[in-house]
Scaffold this active site. Sequence first.
Site, PDB file in Angstrom:
ATOM      1  N   CYS A  13       0.859  -1.181   0.000  1.00  0.00           N
ATOM      2  CA  CYS A  13       0.000   0.000   0.000  1.00  0.00           C
ATOM      3  C   CYS A  13       0.894   1.230   0.000  1.00  0.00           C
ATOM      4  O   CYS A  13       1.711   1.387   0.918  1.00  0.00           O
ATOM      5  CB  CYS A  13      -0.860  -0.035   1.263  1.00  0.00           C
ATOM      6  SG  CYS A  13      -1.844   1.440   1.529  1.00  0.00           S
TER       7      CYS A  13
ATOM      8  N   CYS B 199      -1.127   4.001  -6.324  1.00  0.00           N
ATOM      9  CA  CYS B 199      -1.957   3.322  -5.312  1.00  0.00           C
ATOM     10  C   CYS B 199      -2.169   1.912  -5.836  1.00  0.00           C
ATOM     11  O   CYS B 199      -2.497   1.734  -7.023  1.00  0.00           O
ATOM     12  CB  CYS B 199      -3.296   4.051  -5.162  1.00  0.00           C
ATOM     13  SG  CYS B 199      -4.549   3.113  -4.235  1.00  0.00           S
TER      14      CYS B 199
HETATM   15  N1  DGL Z   1      -3.972   0.610  -1.786  1.00  0.00           N
HETATM   16  C1  DGL Z   1      -3.542   1.729  -1.044  1.00  0.00           C
HETATM   17  C2  DGL Z   1      -2.409   2.487  -1.710  1.00  0.00           C
HETATM   18  O1  DGL Z   1      -1.622   1.884  -2.397  1.00  0.00           O
HETATM   19  C3  DGL Z   1      -4.541   2.579  -0.304  1.00  0.00           C
HETATM   20  C4  DGL Z   1      -5.898   2.789  -0.845  1.00  0.00           C
HETATM   21  C5  DGL Z   1      -6.784   3.339   0.240  1.00  0.00           C
HETATM   22  O2  DGL Z   1      -7.097   2.569   1.153  1.00  0.00           O
HETATM   23  O3  DGL Z   1      -7.127   4.530   0.195  1.00  0.00           O
HETATM   24  O4  DGL Z   1      -2.265   3.665  -1.520  1.00  0.00           O
END
Ligand code: DGL
Length: 261
Positions: free
Chosen positions: A69, A180
């Site tokens: 993430c 993301c």
């Molecule tokens: N998948 C996450 C990222 O790479 C976060 C998405 C979220 O929960 O807002 O930033």
Amino acid sequence: MIGVFDSGLGGLSVLAAIARALPAADLCYLADSANVPYGERDDAFIRGRALAISQYLVGRGCSLIVVACNTATVAAVAACREHFPEVPVVGIEPGIKPAAASSARRHIAVLATPATARSERLAQLIEDHATGVRVDVEPCPGWATRVETLQLDHPDFVAEARARIEPLLAAGADRIVLGCTHYAFLAPTLNTLIDGRAELVDVADAVARQCVRLAGSEAQGDGRLELFASAHPEQLQAALPTLGLDWLARRMSRPAQEVRV
Ligand code: DGL
């Protein structure tokens, strides 16, 4: 065992890259579905979640942790490394470096959560790796939720994405960084809109290569996968076919479990 976590479904794109690169490794994935999206929360909250989840994964026997993430990496990877000095912690950051290095027009764009978009870490990556390159940073509130609700090509999303992407292309961006991990699952829709005018940049494979370097004996397991979620584990498992990941489901020996972390 290698432990991988995200706020929800997005990190599955990184998990898939790791599973392809390390087919015999035992993998454990935790989706913090009770708290998704992280990108609209403050850093202290995200840090608290990342530490609690890392603690859980270490307690289950994970000896390599992957923060799959971008938002949690920016907010918490340093804290995770400090709290678990005996466990290597791999994070994921927007691919500014490969995008800037390959941009013929010296113009790239970054799509990210609001938290990542406003972070000092992203500003630092741009300063370090995009000298002389124009970088347009686009916060995309709501996009992670589109993925969570599997609205990958919903007409409302397509219209919203077009409104965000067209000005970037019109201004000349030729690389668009998926900042993301959720957005990897929007790539088919985004590529249809982009129609060859730019390339998407996703660094999940680079994270997987880093895991290969660090895995040691963790590379040799039974190729098993366990899924955990802090809410609605059945939805995490049910999403796999829609996300093109039914091959991952075949590694599971029991259904996704709910965990209180
Ligand atoms: N998948 C996450 C990222 O790479 C976060 C998405 C979220 O929960 O807002 O930033």
